[in-house]
Design a protein around this motif. Sequence first.
Motif, PDB file in Angstrom:
ATOM      1  N   VAL A  50       0.804  -1.218   0.000  1.00 19.57           N
ATOM      2  CA  VAL A  50       0.000   0.000   0.000  1.00 19.57           C
ATOM      3  C   VAL A  50       0.842   1.276   0.000  1.00 19.57           C
ATOM      4  O   VAL A  50       0.307   2.373   0.145  1.00 19.57           O
ATOM      5  CB  VAL A  50      -0.921   0.037   1.243  1.00 19.57           C
ATOM      6  CG1 VAL A  50      -1.981  -1.057   1.164  1.00 19.57           C
ATOM      7  CG2 VAL A  50      -0.108  -0.120   2.532  1.00 19.57           C
ATOM      8  N   ALA A  51       2.156   1.158  -0.145  1.00 17.90           N
ATOM      9  CA  ALA A  51       3.021   2.333  -0.064  1.00 17.90           C
ATOM     10  C   ALA A  51       4.413   1.980  -0.578  1.00 17.90           C
ATOM     11  O   ALA A  51       4.720   0.805  -0.814  1.00 17.90           O
ATOM     12  CB  ALA A  51       3.116   2.828   1.380  1.00 17.90           C
ATOM     13  N   ARG A  52       5.252   3.013  -0.703  1.00 13.39           N
ATOM     14  CA  ARG A  52       6.645   2.737  -1.045  1.00 13.39           C
ATOM     15  C   ARG A  52       7.304   1.938   0.080  1.00 13.39           C
ATOM     16  O   ARG A  52       6.838   1.934   1.222  1.00 13.39           O
ATOM     17  CB  ARG A  52       7.403   4.049  -1.265  1.00 13.39           C
ATOM     18  CG  ARG A  52       7.085   4.735  -2.595  1.00 13.39           C
ATOM     19  CD  ARG A  52       7.903   5.997  -2.784  1.00 13.39           C
ATOM     20  NE  ARG A  52       7.548   6.999  -1.816  1.00 13.39           N
ATOM     21  CZ  ARG A  52       8.212   7.277  -0.711  1.00 13.39           C
ATOM     22  NH1 ARG A  52       9.334   6.655  -0.440  1.00 13.39           N
ATOM     23  NH2 ARG A  52       7.784   8.193   0.123  1.00 13.39           N
ATOM     24  N   VAL A  53       8.395   1.260  -0.259  1.00 10.93           N
ATOM     25  CA  VAL A  53       9.092   0.422   0.729  1.00 10.93           C
ATOM     26  C   VAL A  53      10.565   0.834   0.739  1.00 10.93           C
ATOM     27  O   VAL A  53      11.378   0.263   0.030  1.00 10.93           O
ATOM     28  CB  VAL A  53       8.932  -1.081   0.404  1.00 10.93           C
ATOM     29  CG1 VAL A  53       7.574  -1.572   0.849  1.00 10.93           C
ATOM     30  CG2 VAL A  53       9.117  -1.377  -1.086  1.00 10.93           C
TER      31      VAL A  53
ATOM     32  N   GLU B 224       8.581 -10.537   1.344  1.00 10.28           N
ATOM     33  CA  GLU B 224       9.903 -11.161   1.468  1.00 10.28           C
ATOM     34  C   GLU B 224      10.617 -11.237   0.126  1.00 10.28           C
ATOM     35  O   GLU B 224      11.820 -11.441   0.069  1.00 10.28           O
ATOM     36  CB  GLU B 224       9.779 -12.593   2.023  1.00 10.28           C
ATOM     37  CG  GLU B 224       9.232 -12.669   3.437  1.00 10.28           C
ATOM     38  CD  GLU B 224      10.187 -12.048   4.445  1.00 10.28           C
ATOM     39  OE1 GLU B 224      11.401 -12.306   4.350  1.00 10.28           O
ATOM     40  OE2 GLU B 224       9.709 -11.270   5.306  1.00 10.28           O
ATOM     41  N   ARG B 225       9.845 -11.159  -0.935  1.00 15.57           N
ATOM     42  CA  ARG B 225      10.443 -11.234  -2.285  1.00 15.57           C
ATOM     43  C   ARG B 225      10.151  -9.948  -3.060  1.00 15.57           C
ATOM     44  O   ARG B 225       9.865  -9.981  -4.240  1.00 15.57           O
ATOM     45  CB  ARG B 225       9.904 -12.461  -3.031  1.00 15.57           C
ATOM     46  CG  ARG B 225      10.528 -13.773  -2.549  1.00 15.57           C
ATOM     47  CD  ARG B 225      10.121 -14.961  -3.397  1.00 15.57           C
ATOM     48  NE  ARG B 225       8.722 -15.310  -3.176  1.00 15.57           N
ATOM     49  CZ  ARG B 225       8.309 -16.078  -2.167  1.00 15.57           C
ATOM     50  NH1 ARG B 225       9.170 -16.572  -1.315  1.00 15.57           N
ATOM     51  NH2 ARG B 225       7.031 -16.352  -2.031  1.00 15.57           N
ATOM     52  N   ARG B 226      10.241  -8.842  -2.329  1.00 19.40           N
ATOM     53  CA  ARG B 226       9.963  -7.532  -2.930  1.00 19.40           C
ATOM     54  C   ARG B 226      11.252  -6.706  -2.897  1.00 19.40           C
ATOM     55  O   ARG B 226      11.856  -6.550  -1.837  1.00 19.40           O
ATOM     56  CB  ARG B 226       8.859  -6.844  -2.106  1.00 19.40           C
ATOM     57  CG  ARG B 226       8.453  -5.469  -2.582  1.00 19.40           C
ATOM     58  CD  ARG B 226       7.296  -4.929  -1.728  1.00 19.40           C
ATOM     59  NE  ARG B 226       6.087  -5.732  -1.866  1.00 19.40           N
ATOM     60  CZ  ARG B 226       5.054  -5.705  -1.028  1.00 19.40           C
ATOM     61  NH1 ARG B 226       5.072  -4.915   0.040  1.00 19.40           N
ATOM     62  NH2 ARG B 226       4.002  -6.475  -1.227  1.00 19.40           N
ATOM     63  N   PHE B 227      11.684  -6.234  -4.035  1.00 19.94           N
ATOM     64  CA  PHE B 227      12.883  -5.380  -4.108  1.00 19.94           C
ATOM     65  C   PHE B 227      12.703  -4.329  -5.190  1.00 19.94           C
ATOM     66  O   PHE B 227      12.124  -4.615  -6.240  1.00 19.94           O
ATOM     67  CB  PHE B 227      14.139  -6.206  -4.451  1.00 19.94           C
ATOM     68  CG  PHE B 227      14.534  -7.163  -3.370  1.00 19.94           C
ATOM     69  CD1 PHE B 227      15.196  -6.711  -2.229  1.00 19.94           C
ATOM     70  CD2 PHE B 227      14.236  -8.516  -3.483  1.00 19.94           C
ATOM     71  CE1 PHE B 227      15.541  -7.595  -1.214  1.00 19.94           C
ATOM     72  CE2 PHE B 227      14.574  -9.402  -2.472  1.00 19.94           C
ATOM     73  CZ  PHE B 227      15.234  -8.946  -1.336  1.00 19.94           C
ATOM     74  N   ILE B 228      13.213  -3.139  -4.911  1.00 19.81           N
ATOM     75  CA  ILE B 228      13.217  -2.078  -5.914  1.00 19.81           C
ATOM     76  C   ILE B 228      14.687  -1.685  -6.071  1.00 19.81           C
ATOM     77  O   ILE B 228      15.261  -1.066  -5.167  1.00 19.81           O
ATOM     78  CB  ILE B 228      12.410  -0.830  -5.446  1.00 19.81           C
ATOM     79  CG1 ILE B 228      11.191  -1.204  -4.582  1.00 19.81           C
ATOM     80  CG2 ILE B 228      12.047   0.058  -6.628  1.00 19.81           C
ATOM     81  CD1 ILE B 228      10.098  -1.955  -5.250  1.00 19.81           C
TER      82      ILE B 228
ATOM     83  N   GLY C  11       2.197   2.300  -6.742  1.00 19.23           N
ATOM     84  CA  GLY C  11       2.764   3.640  -6.940  1.00 19.23           C
ATOM     85  C   GLY C  11       4.236   3.680  -7.257  1.00 19.23           C
ATOM     86  O   GLY C  11       4.715   3.104  -8.245  1.00 19.23           O
ATOM     87  N   GLY C  12       4.961   4.382  -6.404  1.00 17.17           N
ATOM     88  CA  GLY C  12       6.384   4.619  -6.614  1.00 17.17           C
ATOM     89  C   GLY C  12       7.223   3.350  -6.759  1.00 17.17           C
ATOM     90  O   GLY C  12       8.327   3.396  -7.287  1.00 17.17           O
TER      91      GLY C  12
ATOM     92  N   ALA D 248       2.259   8.202   5.839  1.00 19.93           N
ATOM     93  CA  ALA D 248       1.843   6.889   5.329  1.00 19.93           C
ATOM     94  C   ALA D 248       2.333   6.609   3.910  1.00 19.93           C
ATOM     95  O   ALA D 248       2.062   5.540   3.371  1.00 19.93           O
ATOM     96  CB  ALA D 248       0.314   6.784   5.374  1.00 19.93           C
ATOM     97  N   ALA D 249       3.078   7.543   3.310  1.00 17.26           N
ATOM     98  CA  ALA D 249       3.565   7.317   1.935  1.00 17.26           C
ATOM     99  C   ALA D 249       4.637   6.231   1.871  1.00 17.26           C
ATOM    100  O   ALA D 249       4.968   5.744   0.804  1.00 17.26           O
ATOM    101  CB  ALA D 249       4.085   8.613   1.333  1.00 17.26           C
ATOM    102  N   ASN D 250       5.204   5.898   3.030  1.00 14.59           N
ATOM    103  CA  ASN D 250       6.163   4.790   3.094  1.00 14.59           C
ATOM    104  C   ASN D 250       5.652   3.796   4.126  1.00 14.59           C
ATOM    105  O   ASN D 250       5.033   4.187   5.109  1.00 14.59           O
ATOM    106  CB  ASN D 250       7.548   5.320   3.516  1.00 14.59           C
ATOM    107  CG  ASN D 250       8.561   4.194   3.663  1.00 14.59           C
ATOM    108  OD1 ASN D 250       8.714   3.356   2.779  1.00 14.59           O
ATOM    109  ND2 ASN D 250       9.239   4.174   4.802  1.00 14.59           N
TER     110      ASN D 250
END
Length: 583
Positions: A68-71, A178-182, A199-200, A426-428
Amino acid sequence: MTTTLSELQEWVDSVAARTQPDNIHWCDGGEAENQSLIEAMCESGVLSPLNQEKFPDCYLHLSDPSDVARVEHLTFVCTSNQDDAGPNNNWMAPADAHEKIDALFDGAMKGRTMYVIPYCMGPIKSPYARLGVEITDSPYVVVNMRLMTRMGADALKRIEKEGVFVKGLHSTGDLDPERRFIMHFPEELSIKSIGSGYGGNALLGKKCHALRIASYQARTEGWLAEHMLIVGIENPHGEVHYVACAFPSACGKTNLAMLIPPESHKGWRIWTLGDDIAWLHKDEGGKLRAINPEAGYFGVVPGTNEKTNKNAYDMIHGETIFTNVATTEDNEPWWEDKKTGEPSTDWQGRDYDPESGPAAHPNSRFTVSATRNKSYSLLADAPEGVPISAIVFGGRRKELAPLVYEAKDWNHGVLVGASVASETTAANIGEVGVVRRDPMAMKPFCGYNFADYWSHWLTFADNERRLPRIFHVNWFRQDNDGKFLWPGFGENLRVLRWIMERCEDRAEARETPIGFLPKPSDIDTSGLDIADETMDALLSVNVEQWREEMDSVGEYLESYGDRLPEILRQEHAAIVENLKKAG
Ligand code: GTP
Ligand code: SPV
Ligand code: MN
């Protein structure tokens, strides 16, 4: 559609070989393509139509509740040398990063369609515009990119002509955090993002390209890529000043970019150039000019109403994608502080129950084309951009930071920018409301070492006279009961007026240890119900608190070690000295 550019074709082929999609679709950006994607998403449940009578061509998307937001903790800048990424970024060696993320891309698009999205950041004919291609398996990303960028056939033509473009590879993967990367590879002009559709993290033209990769390029090429809105402010004589403001995420950029002047300010007009990102170049005469690389808005929904932001409120009543808002009984979108209607279903698609938190997610967003904004400036398409009179930094601070102050000169202004701190939002994904350092509102977005970034900013000082003046604002001061001291929104024009008059050498100011402040009488408060004591509080400098603040700024700056520019150290020492003298 395929391409004559072999580098692009080979990259698409190699991605397809790894990710194994069922189909490959080259996006032309046209209406027919858009309609068929929307229909298919309505069929599969990725989108659902909202009340078409009241919200024509508006759709709702509910993302995975974990997405729901940037990480920021999963976002990496992968330069060969770790120090080039700096303490402000998570870093991984490029080879390790590729290996790690490529393994996740293996077979990731099986059973899905792979979309190839050519896009242009900036007016299509602008020499300042930059190109990119995003490959994604998310049709939601495609329709959002179409609203947010100049996407499709024209962009592809320019890519084929110039041969240089940013390669962005995206898959929603299995949405497992766990398998999320940017991951960003600025030296290779490439981005790889997996595991998020949000989003971002997923619309790669935005933060990944137009800020992280672009800021890195801008440094070597002598320009700036910034997390700034761009707004034109026209006075009753028809004179327009353009102002660029850097506020952290969810701290008021979209609202300021399209504000409606208060009743008392007849004849004033606001022109929106951009609401999130500015690319700034020095022109031949030495003035800074700005373009907005984007073509749409991905804006915070909660808080938007007829009183706070009528432009945005009206704009999102058609041709808008809503992500993670609630809905009413008759299927209208609903959010906190909308002021009309009642939620019946929350942002997770459950029956609304006040016990389970807000109905709309605090970071719920609208995606909409900028052309729907009534205050959209025609100059937003001008290839050469607009000249900037003032740069304004800001943050969300309950205490300390006054309503507005002006830096003494460019170098001091760079210190003011580098010292920005703000309460997290809440953007992150992460804790909300904690004060953290967010220099130039770029903490999450600077694609290289902040110390080098400040040095780059300082290189502009050589032609001070033609440069914008630098200011700092804070709309978010609170009293002991947590009530905002300043009414904000449209009333912020009163502060912008003082800023513009300072740029024209027409407004008074008093010198304080931290910079120039207006006296309460220098801000026009006609027609505003605000107590003198409140104005005094908003425009005072608490020397004791500022000493502590500057200690903390000093510690923060020193954490950048040898790379910290000496000028910034001196600017900091000068403010510390001023505060000491102040008693
Ligand atoms: P990003 O899109 O995350 O970069 O955010 P942004 O900087 O564009 O922030 P936005 O304008 O969307 O505002 C974020 C929140 O702050 C919204 O809930 C607004 O209602 C609120 N807000 C904006 N301006 C003001 C203001 O002047 N005063 C107060 N009190 N709240 C404001
Ligand atoms: C921000 O977080 O600053 C945004 C929203 O503008 S996102 O596109 O998610 O980065
Ligand atoms: Mn933003």
